[in-house]
Design a protein around this motif. Structure first.
Motif, mmCIF file in Angstrom:
data_model
loop_
_atom_site.group_PDB
_atom_site.id
_atom_site.type_symbol
_atom_site.label_atom_id
_atom_site.label_comp_id
_atom_site.label_asym_id
_atom_site.label_seq_id
_atom_site.Cartn_x
_atom_site.Cartn_y
_atom_site.Cartn_z
ATOM 1 N N ALA A 32 -10.469 -2.339 -5.378
ATOM 2 C CA ALA A 32 -9.792 -1.558 -4.338
ATOM 3 C C ALA A 32 -9.291 -0.231 -4.894
ATOM 4 O O ALA A 32 -9.415 0.820 -4.255
ATOM 5 N N TYR A 151 -7.609 -7.882 -3.824
ATOM 6 C CA TYR A 151 -8.019 -6.687 -3.079
ATOM 7 C C TYR A 151 -7.001 -6.386 -1.979
ATOM 8 O O TYR A 151 -6.564 -5.243 -1.806
ATOM 9 N N LEU A 155 -4.582 -3.113 -1.703
ATOM 10 C CA LEU A 155 -4.713 -2.268 -0.515
ATOM 11 C C LEU A 155 -3.359 -2.105 0.170
ATOM 12 O O LEU A 155 -2.993 -1.005 0.610
#
Length: 460
Positions: A32, A151, A155
């Motif tokens: 990410a 991830y 994020l």
């Protein structure tokens, strides 16, 4: 081979995972972070952890993955890694000059209780973060969740740090991308451009992990979402979050922090999921669907119609990430195929509910499971009980494919024994055509290889 001795007798397991259908959180956090322009991921743990995370991504994308590490020693493991991280921040900005350092934790730093937020705050108060530079952080303990969880956590950390609300409302949509390939992020941008929808795509690993060979080393390739774009997300009209497991936390944070409402959508894999995505873009962006998009859909439907005889009733086994498996299962059902076995190592309460809704009528015999005990060993046992015609998943299914002599389509993460996944999309109608072509090629190759001489056909 090794799996020849897998038994078809299934015993309920509570504390044992055999060949897990996932990898660890920091791998997802690192991926990410690579979707931000000028960002250097940083692994707060031992050198070995960082090496594994980098090598896993490098093997999949066939690209060099840059990342730094706190390089824990025995002393750090006992007394904490604050001094290591503070020194690392100074060294990184001095030597490698990134715009952003994205710090994620590891098993070791989480177990000893290092507080990343406190350490980053101290770095800022001590003047270790130069003006105009940024350090973001996300907790990613490897012993819970999966790479998708990592991830999602990174994020969320990116959105929490950068998105700002002002009085200047922007005529744009936020697109939060779930874990997909650089080719898929490029395909999303192509679709958005065709539909003339102004947007911010986060993250964006296109032109980062599929960058061209130009004879020059670039520590920070030209791709990735920029800082001004991320800041502007707080003033967008709406957020479309693609993939519940990977993007929901970030979408909720953006809503709470900046009052930007969001819509949860499946990754646009296959016909129905792409239809929903295109319709949402048209509605929220106040645009019409161009003829070229409709033509792409028509071509996909045309190929399904032409080749339906090779698809109908085929039993399929799937494994991978929930955000991909849900729309993929829906796509297979649309083509009259039967996804009978589905496993994902990523936990989440809604997985089985979604699968039941998709499969209960058309494939009532389907078995599906997610979480720690939903592993490749269980998948192989199901196949031993009642074989399938096709496998779809990451590289770790090749052992089952070889042992059981079943055609195998590689899709998902990681794929470490083939090339192409980072260059050819699986999202959108064109991505659906790519998936369909791969499925048909495997099934028809198998038919050619296994049929008797008198049934061997030139024209199929």
């Amino acid at each position: 081979m090794l799996l020849n001795h897998t038994t078809s007798k299934i015993v309920e397991r509570k504390a044992l995972t055999v060949n897990p259908a996932k990898t660890c959180q920091p791998v997802g956090a690192m991926y990410a972070a690579l979707g931000i322009h000028g960002c250097l991921p940083h692994s707060h743990g031992s050198q070995g952890c960082c090496s594994y995370h980098r090598s896993t991504l490098t093997r999949h994308y066939k690209e060099p993955v840059m990342a730094a590490t706190s390089s824990f020693t025995e002393g750090s493991s006992v007394f904490g890694g604050q001094a290591n991280l503070l020194q690392a921040i100074t060294n990184i900005f001095t030597i490698y000059e990134p715009d952003i350092i994205a710090v994620h934790s590891t098993c070791l730093s989480e177990t000893i209780g290092d507080d990343l937020g406190q350490i980053v705050s101290k770095a800022a108060s001590d003047g270790k973060i130069p003006e105009g530079k940024h350090v973001i952080q996300a907790p990613t303990p490897s012993y819970v969740g999966s790479h998708v969880t990592g991830y999602a956590n990174m994020l969320e950390g990116i959105v929490k740090y950068f998105a700002k609300k002002s009085d200047n409302l922007k005529n744009q949509l936020n697109i939060l991308s779930g874990w997909v390939e650089p080719s898929d992020m490029r395909e999303l941008k192509r679709i958005l451009k065709l539909m003339k929808v102004k947007n911010v795509l986060l993250p964006d690993t296109s032109d980062v992990l599929d960058s061209p060979m130009n004879g020059k080393f670039e520590m920070y390739p030209k791709g990735g979402t920029t800082i001004p774009e991320m800041v502007s997300m707080g003033d967008s009209l709406h957020t479309i979050a693609l993939g519940e497991w990977a993007t929901e936390k970030a979408a909720i944070n953006l809503d709470n922090q900046c009052k930007v409402k969001f819509s949860m959508q499946d990754l646009p894999i296959g016909i129905q999921a792409t239809d929903r995505f295109i319709q949402s873009l048209a509605k929220l962006g106040s645009v019409s669907v161009p003829e070229s998009i409709n033509d792409e859909r028509g071509r996909l439907v045309d190929v399904i119609t032409d080749m339906h005889q090779y698809l109908y009733g085929k039993r399929v086994a799937l494994w991978g990430d929930p955000d991909q498996l849900i729309p993929l299962a829906e796509f297979l059902v649309d083509m009259d195929m039967k996804p009978v076995y589905i496993v994902s190592g990523t936990p989440g309460k809604t997985f089985e509910k979604r699968m039941e809704k998709i499969l209960s009528k058309s494939v009532p015999e389907a078995k599906y499971k997610n979480g720690a005990n939903a592993d490749m060993f269980l998948m192989h046992q199901w196949i031993k009980e009642n074989p399938v015609d096709l496998l779809i998943g990451n590289t770790y299914g090749k052992y089952i494919s070889r042992d059981e002599k079943i055609p195998f389509v590689r899709m998902g993460f990681p794929i470490i024994d083939r090339i192409g996944h980072s260059y050819f999309p699986t999202l959108g109608y064109m991505g659906g055509l790519r998936i369909l072509e791969k499925i048909l090629s495997e099934l028809m190759d198998q038919q050619d290889a296994a049929c008797p001489e008198e049934s061997f056909e030139l024209v199929m």
